[in-house]
Design an enzyme around this catalytic site. Structure first.
Site, PDB file in Angstrom:
ATOM      1  N   GLU A 135       0.845  -1.208   0.000  1.00 29.18           N
ATOM      2  CA  GLU A 135       0.000   0.000   0.000  1.00 29.18           C
ATOM      3  C   GLU A 135       0.876   1.253   0.000  1.00 29.18           C
ATOM      4  O   GLU A 135       2.023   1.210   0.435  1.00 29.18           O
ATOM      5  CB  GLU A 135      -0.847   0.019   1.282  1.00 29.18           C
ATOM      6  CG  GLU A 135      -2.215  -0.606   1.144  1.00 29.18           C
ATOM      7  CD  GLU A 135      -3.244   0.361   0.560  1.00 29.18           C
ATOM      8  OE1 GLU A 135      -2.847   1.350  -0.086  1.00 29.18           O
ATOM      9  OE2 GLU A 135      -4.438   0.117   0.750  1.00 29.18           O
ATOM     10  N   ILE A 167      -0.323   4.271   1.624  1.00 31.15           N
ATOM     11  CA  ILE A 167      -0.490   4.862   2.953  1.00 31.15           C
ATOM     12  C   ILE A 167      -1.684   4.225   3.651  1.00 31.15           C
ATOM     13  O   ILE A 167      -2.715   3.988   3.026  1.00 31.15           O
ATOM     14  CB  ILE A 167      -0.640   6.410   2.857  1.00 31.15           C
ATOM     15  CG1 ILE A 167      -0.743   7.054   4.241  1.00 31.15           C
ATOM     16  CG2 ILE A 167      -1.789   6.845   1.981  1.00 31.15           C
ATOM     17  CD1 ILE A 167      -0.480   8.559   4.248  1.00 31.15           C
ATOM     18  N   ASP A 191      -4.257   5.034   6.380  1.00 31.16           N
ATOM     19  CA  ASP A 191      -4.786   6.190   7.087  1.00 31.16           C
ATOM     20  C   ASP A 191      -5.748   5.676   8.164  1.00 31.16           C
ATOM     21  O   ASP A 191      -5.338   5.368   9.277  1.00 31.16           O
ATOM     22  CB  ASP A 191      -5.463   7.082   6.040  1.00 31.16           C
ATOM     23  CG  ASP A 191      -5.896   8.431   6.571  1.00 31.16           C
ATOM     24  OD1 ASP A 191      -5.244   8.947   7.473  1.00 31.16           O
ATOM     25  OD2 ASP A 191      -6.894   8.976   6.067  1.00 31.16           O
ATOM     26  N   LYS A 229      -0.386   6.572   9.240  1.00 32.45           N
ATOM     27  CA  LYS A 229      -0.732   7.687  10.130  1.00 32.45           C
ATOM     28  C   LYS A 229      -1.395   7.100  11.366  1.00 32.45           C
ATOM     29  O   LYS A 229      -2.620   6.930  11.394  1.00 32.45           O
ATOM     30  CB  LYS A 229      -1.734   8.616   9.439  1.00 32.45           C
ATOM     31  CG  LYS A 229      -1.165   9.419   8.298  1.00 32.45           C
ATOM     32  CD  LYS A 229      -2.251  10.333   7.738  1.00 32.45           C
ATOM     33  CE  LYS A 229      -1.755  11.097   6.548  1.00 32.45           C
ATOM     34  NZ  LYS A 229      -2.841  11.823   5.856  1.00 32.45           N
ATOM     35  N   ASP A 262      -0.978  11.335  -4.661  1.00 33.02           N
ATOM     36  CA  ASP A 262      -1.438  12.478  -5.443  1.00 33.02           C
ATOM     37  C   ASP A 262      -2.236  13.489  -4.636  1.00 33.02           C
ATOM     38  O   ASP A 262      -2.685  13.217  -3.515  1.00 33.02           O
ATOM     39  CB  ASP A 262      -2.322  11.995  -6.600  1.00 33.02           C
ATOM     40  CG  ASP A 262      -3.707  11.558  -6.129  1.00 33.02           C
ATOM     41  OD1 ASP A 262      -3.778  10.849  -5.109  1.00 33.02           O
ATOM     42  OD2 ASP A 262      -4.701  11.940  -6.768  1.00 33.02           O
TER      43      ASP A 262
HETATM   44  P1  5GP Z   1      -7.680   4.453   4.499  1.00 34.73           P
HETATM   45  O1  5GP Z   1      -8.641   3.484   3.877  1.00 34.73           O
HETATM   46  O2  5GP Z   1      -6.542   3.799   5.244  1.00 34.73           O
HETATM   47  O3  5GP Z   1      -8.396   5.468   5.345  1.00 34.73           O
HETATM   48  O4  5GP Z   1      -7.122   5.330   3.331  1.00 34.73           O
HETATM   49  C1  5GP Z   1      -6.066   4.995   2.555  1.00 34.73           C
HETATM   50  C2  5GP Z   1      -6.090   5.843   1.294  1.00 34.73           C
HETATM   51  O5  5GP Z   1      -6.385   7.236   1.558  1.00 34.73           O
HETATM   52  C3  5GP Z   1      -4.716   5.861   0.665  1.00 34.73           C
HETATM   53  O6  5GP Z   1      -4.527   4.735  -0.187  1.00 34.73           O
HETATM   54  C4  5GP Z   1      -4.695   7.191  -0.057  1.00 34.73           C
HETATM   55  O7  5GP Z   1      -5.280   7.054  -1.328  1.00 34.73           O
HETATM   56  C5  5GP Z   1      -5.582   8.106   0.779  1.00 34.73           C
HETATM   57  N1  5GP Z   1      -4.789   8.985   1.675  1.00 34.73           N
HETATM   58  C6  5GP Z   1      -4.816   8.980   3.017  1.00 34.73           C
HETATM   59  N2  5GP Z   1      -3.968   9.905   3.521  1.00 34.73           N
HETATM   60  C7  5GP Z   1      -3.387  10.504   2.464  1.00 34.73           C
HETATM   61  C8  5GP Z   1      -2.389  11.551   2.334  1.00 34.73           C
HETATM   62  O8  5GP Z   1      -1.848  12.121   3.289  1.00 34.73           O
HETATM   63  N3  5GP Z   1      -2.037  11.891   1.062  1.00 34.73           N
HETATM   64  C9  5GP Z   1      -2.586  11.302  -0.042  1.00 34.73           C
HETATM   65  N4  5GP Z   1      -2.155  11.714  -1.232  1.00 34.73           N
HETATM   66  N5  5GP Z   1      -3.523  10.310   0.046  1.00 34.73           N
HETATM   67  C10 5GP Z   1      -3.906   9.913   1.284  1.00 34.73           C
END
Ligand code: 5GP
Length: 180
Positions: free
Chosen positions: A103, A105, A107, A135, A163
């Site tokens: 992956e 990131i 989040d 994060k 992006d």
């Molecule tokens: P999750 O499902 O873990 O909440 O989100 C993951 C996705 O959120 C990542 O694959 C990415 O596309 C987007 N995302 C979360 N934080 C960031 C960030 O700081 N910068 C960018 N560009 N995308 C992020």
């Protein structure tokens, strides 16, 4: 040192190209040691993980079968619908294989949670997670990340595959966008 091209005036270098590459070399070594004598399937999650994945597999000194998946978790705007939208699926079965899902990131952890549940159903021999960034302060779903390059604060990062409205993926470093 990375130099910022002139058209990127609003971008600060957050994690340099050198730091990223040195950390990836360590992660590649770890994965190589953990799967010594075996083959692995590396699944890069598009679009964000394409660059990380390309650099990571060059540091894995094992036979690698590379696959990509397109996935996004989505909901009604306030809460997830509990579904994973697979926009691009694997070309080959992963049954009985050692799988490392890569992956960009993590989040809230939602995307990885759904993705892992889906991949587990396909009966791999082992299933590990790898992420460029995490994060921890945003975590809602505690999914173990077996191989993590960097932890970051709750800041919006761009570059190195990540992006902002489709831009900045090509940057060789991870940056912070300062706004217009
Ligand atoms: P999750 O499902 O873990 O909440 O989100 C993951 C996705 O959120 C990542 O694959 C990415 O596309 C987007 N995302 C979360 N934080 C960031 C960030 O700081 N910068 C960018 N560009 N995308 C992020």
């Amino acid at each position: 040192m990375s130099t910022i091209p002139s058209h990127l005036k609003n971008v600060d270098v957050f994690i340099s190209e050198e730091k990223i590459q040195s950390r990836i070399s360590q992660l590649g070594q770890e994965i190589t040691n953990d799967f010594a004598g075996e083959e692995i399937v590396v699944i890069g999650v598009l679009n964000g993980a394409f660059m990380f994945c390309a650099d990571l597999i060059r540091q894995i000194k094992l036979p690698v079968h590379l696959e990509f998946m397109g996935a996004s978790s989505y909901g009604d705007g306030t809460e997830s619908s509990g579904q994973l939208d697979i926009t691009l699926d694997l070309k080959k079965s992963i049954e009985g294989k050692n799988v490392v899902v890569v992956e960009d990131i993590v989040d809230t952890g939602l995307t990885l949670k759904y993705l892992l549940a889906d991949l587990k159903n396909r009966s791999p021999k082992s299933l590990k997670t790898c992420s460029l960034l995490h994060k921890p302060s945003k975590t809602q779903h505690h999914i173990p990340i077996n191989y993590l390059a960097f932890e970051v604060e709750d800041q919006f990062v761009i570059g190195y595959g990540l992006d902002l409205a489709g831009k900045y993926r090509e940057l060789p470093f991870i940056g912070l966008y300062r706004g217009e």
